[in-house]
Motif scaffolding. Structure first.
Motif, short mmCIF file in Angstrom:
data_model
loop_
_atom_site.label_atom_id
_atom_site.label_comp_id
_atom_site.label_asym_id
_atom_site.label_seq_id
_atom_site.Cartn_x
_atom_site.Cartn_y
_atom_site.Cartn_z
N SER A 140 -2.05 7.24 7.62
CA SER A 140 -3.24 6.52 8.08
C SER A 140 -3.03 5.01 8.05
N VAL A 141 -2.44 4.51 6.97
CA VAL A 141 -2.17 3.07 6.88
C VAL A 141 -1.21 2.65 7.99
N SER A 142 -0.23 3.48 8.25
CA SER A 142 0.75 3.17 9.30
C SER A 142 0.09 3.14 10.68
N VAL A 186 -2.45 14.33 -0.27
CA VAL A 186 -3.37 13.24 0.08
C VAL A 186 -2.64 11.90 0.16
N CYS A 187 -1.58 11.73 -0.64
CA CYS A 187 -0.80 10.50 -0.56
C CYS A 187 -0.08 10.39 0.79
N TYR A 190 0.83 -1.20 0.00
CA TYR A 190 0.00 0.00 0.00
C TYR A 190 0.87 1.26 0.00
N ILE A 191 1.85 1.28 0.88
CA ILE A 191 2.73 2.45 1.01
C ILE A 191 3.59 2.61 -0.24
N LEU A 192 4.03 1.50 -0.83
CA LEU A 192 4.82 1.56 -2.05
C LEU A 192 4.02 2.20 -3.18
N GLY A 193 2.75 1.84 -3.29
CA GLY A 193 1.88 2.44 -4.30
C GLY A 193 1.70 3.94 -4.06
N SER A 194 1.61 4.32 -2.78
CA SER A 194 1.46 5.74 -2.43
C SER A 194 2.70 6.53 -2.84
#
Length: 448
Positions: free
Chosen positions: A421-423, A414-415, A314-318
């Motif tokens: 948020s994911v973290s 926003v990224c 997820y973070i890589l995509g961000s």
């Protein structure tokens, strides 16, 4: 020969049902997103002239994108309505209802008289139907992804969840392809009557979707909840009361794919045709290529999240989306069709990487008895603060500053919010949900 049982289903029956649910998830959500994306594209191509003709061009665009936003504003309403019934009555019955609700609204848009025919009643009716679309989508995603992940094994939950996510590129590809064909076939008549064809065709798709969905069953986990009388009376209030943090964090986590996606596929069409004076066909072609890329990126990274770690993917995509924020508009501004199509195609990879494992990530954050409601609320609140407002806010930023640089900064901000948020989504939140699922699955497997 003894069969391994899962609730009332043998292992063979379970596998058969998993395949049916996977197909139903892909087909059903593809139809719903086809319906939803039609308006997004038409709001950039023809709706400003047909339903808001008395304002200047900039106000036309703002009005059209405002109605576009209202569809997103209605999605949390749909999440609450259908989440309530999905966690109380069942996933399957609710999904059949959402499909009908969405499809009928879309067909009616195709039959809607324009401003020239009935005056102010036209945009008012358009607003009402757009909100009905939003309510339908609001109940669709949560039910589809919950049903598919509850039928799957823990090791394949990311991949099964992505079956629902595939509805986005398929719906986008189908709607854009049909619009492109209609533009070519109807020519100058597209702006007057050809635009109606894609909406009316939705009636056929509804029939196909209903046929498939009526052949699936509710998940063993939900069936067991009903047998044990563990159904919650007020799932919406319960989810808001006990899981507000998870709802907020999952909503903010979605910004990485919500905001960039609608800038890259919706706002860019208006920007390219109105500001750069380029042929609309270039941009619809770019969107189709991007949708084709998503078809491979989404399931691949969802599968990878089952093997590695959902948060890392997820973070890589961000981060990839951040890197491409400025180059995207630089390539668009060249006016070169090849660079434009390439820009739109490449722009979608980062958001798609996050979107693939997103379904499982969100579902695993809520307990079984509130899963439909909690997942839907988190998912669709993001639509209000992210995707729905993105084209509108982008149009405002460009009008105010006369540059796309501020839009690129908007994407980056926003990224960063999504990464944080994911973290912050506590690992044990998802793990506790998984342990509850494993416990139920173990009990079911021992039941014969």
């Amino acid at each position: 020969m003894n069969q391994v049982k899962t609730g009332e289903h043998s292992e063979k029956e379970r596998r058969k049902q998993v395949k049916k649910v996977a197909v139903a998830s892909v087909v059903g959500t593809s139809i719903e997103w086809y319906d939803f994306f039609l308006y997004g594209t038409m709001s950039a191509l023809v709706f400003p002239k047909l339903f808001f003709p008395q304002a200047d061009p900039f106000i036309n665009i703002l009005q059209s994108f405002t109605v576009f936003f209202l569809g997103f504003l209605a999605r949390p309403i749909g999440a609450m309505i259908f989440g309530h019934f999905g966690d109380r009555i069942g996933r399957k019955a609710t999904l059949v209802t959402t499909l009908m609700f969405m499809g009928i609204s879309t067909v009616l848009i195709g039959l809607l008289p324009t401003y020239e025919s009935i005056g102010m009643a036209a945009p008012i009716l358009l607003i009402l139907l757009r909100m009905c679309q939003g309510i339908g989508v609001g109940g669709e995603w949560g039910g589809s992804v919950v049903l598919s992940t509850e039928w799957s094994s823990k090791k394949r939950r990311g991949l099964m969840g992505s079956m629902t996510q595939l509805g986005v590129p398929i719906g986008l590809l189908t709607s854009t392809l049909i619009i492109t064909l209609c533009i070519q076939l109807t020519g100058s008549g597209f702006d007057s009557w050809g635009w109606r064809i894609p909406f009316i065709l939705s009636a056929v798709l509804i029939g196909v979707g209903l046929y498939i969905r009526l052949g699936i069953m509710d998940s063993p986990q939900f069936t067991r909840l009903k047998q044990e009388n563990r159904i919650v009376d007020r799932p919406v209030l319960e989810a808001l009361k006990k899981h507000p943090k998870e709802i907020v964090l999952t909503a903010c986590a979605r910004l990485v794919e919500q905001v960039p996606f609608y800038i890259f596929t919706t706002f860019v069409i208006t920007y390219g045709t109105e500001e750069l004076k380029l042929d609309k066909q270039i941009f619809t072609n770019g969107v189709m290529v991007a949708a084709c890329i998503e078809l491979f990126v989404i399931p691949y990274f969802a599968h990878l999240s089952d093997r590695v770690n959902r948060k890392k993917i997820y973070i890589l995509g961000s981060l990839l989306t951040i890197v491409f924020a400025f180059p995207f508009f630089m390539m668009i501004d060249t006016g070169n069709p090849v660079f434009i199509i390439l820009a739109i195609a490449l722009s979608i990879i980062g958001p798609a990487m996050a979107y693939g494992p997103q379904a499982a990530l969100i579902v695993e954050s809520f307990p079984i008895h509130l899963r439909y409601t909690g997942s839907s609320l988190g998912f669709h609140f993001a639509s209000v603060i992210g995707g729905g407002i993105a084209p509108l806010f982008s149009a405002y930023l460009f009008h105010k500053y006369g540059s796309t640089n501020q839009i690129s900064v908007y994407i980056i901000v926003v990224c960063i919010i999504s990464i944080i948020s994911v973290s912050m989504l506590k690992k044990n939140t998802a793990e506790n949900a998984e342990e509850r699922m494993e416990s139920v699955q173990q009990n079911l497997s021992n039941y014969s």
